[in-house]
Design a protein around this motif. Sequence first.
Motif, PDB file in Angstrom:
ATOM      1  N   PHE A 143       4.359  -8.434  -8.181  1.00  0.00           N
ATOM      2  CA  PHE A 143       5.012  -7.158  -7.901  1.00  0.00           C
ATOM      3  C   PHE A 143       4.474  -6.540  -6.610  1.00  0.00           C
ATOM      4  O   PHE A 143       5.237  -6.067  -5.772  1.00  0.00           O
ATOM      5  N   THR A 144       3.151  -6.560  -6.442  1.00  0.00           N
ATOM      6  CA  THR A 144       2.582  -5.966  -5.223  1.00  0.00           C
ATOM      7  C   THR A 144       2.996  -6.758  -3.986  1.00  0.00           C
ATOM      8  O   THR A 144       3.257  -6.172  -2.936  1.00  0.00           O
ATOM      9  N   ALA A 168       5.786  -8.572  -3.676  1.00  0.00           N
ATOM     10  CA  ALA A 168       7.221  -8.342  -3.454  1.00  0.00           C
ATOM     11  C   ALA A 168       7.472  -6.987  -2.802  1.00  0.00           C
ATOM     12  O   ALA A 168       8.380  -6.838  -1.987  1.00  0.00           O
ATOM     13  N   ARG A 169       6.655  -5.999  -3.143  1.00  0.00           N
ATOM     14  CA  ARG A 169       6.795  -4.654  -2.576  1.00  0.00           C
ATOM     15  C   ARG A 169       6.102  -4.515  -1.225  1.00  0.00           C
ATOM     16  O   ARG A 169       6.176  -3.468  -0.610  1.00  0.00           O
ATOM     17  N   ASP A 170       5.392  -5.548  -0.796  1.00  0.00           N
ATOM     18  CA  ASP A 170       4.602  -5.498   0.436  1.00  0.00           C
ATOM     19  C   ASP A 170       3.573  -4.376   0.365  1.00  0.00           C
ATOM     20  O   ASP A 170       3.328  -3.662   1.329  1.00  0.00           O
ATOM     21  N   ASP A 171       2.984  -4.226  -0.797  1.00  0.00           N
ATOM     22  CA  ASP A 171       1.976  -3.197  -1.037  1.00  0.00           C
ATOM     23  C   ASP A 171       0.689  -3.538  -0.287  1.00  0.00           C
ATOM     24  O   ASP A 171       0.365  -4.703  -0.104  1.00  0.00           O
TER      25      ASP A 171
END
Length: 132
Positions: free
Chosen positions: A77-78, A80-83
């Motif tokens: 998730f991180t 994919a979000r480019d966190d």
Amino acid sequence: MTPRGILTAPLPARRRRALAAIEAVVGLNAIGGMAYALGGAKDVPPEWLDGTPFDSYVLPGVYLGVVVGGSCLAAAFTAARDDHCARAAALASSAVMVSWIAAQVAIIGYRSLLQPIIAATGLTVACLAAQR
């Protein structure tokens, strides 16, 4: 660059997408493994647990799904979000994957080709995340 700076440095887009895909597949597989364990792990011999602290596959299955699967899905998730914490999350989940397999092999021995595959996947994730 400081260690903290390396952990929060952005990932290149292609590597970020690769990490997100790998982590998502491993995470979903781990949750599937948990469901299988909670369902009784019918095709896994109970004798593999002889001499271990476990009476059934329930507790290892919950750990697999919650800790291994959860850390991988959070890392996916991180990424994919480019966190900003995608790199750190990938490194943490790779440590969870590799330590899970190391503990599994130490406790029940080598039982499946999936064990070295997941260990190699964890190391691959670590390499992808650690590259500048």
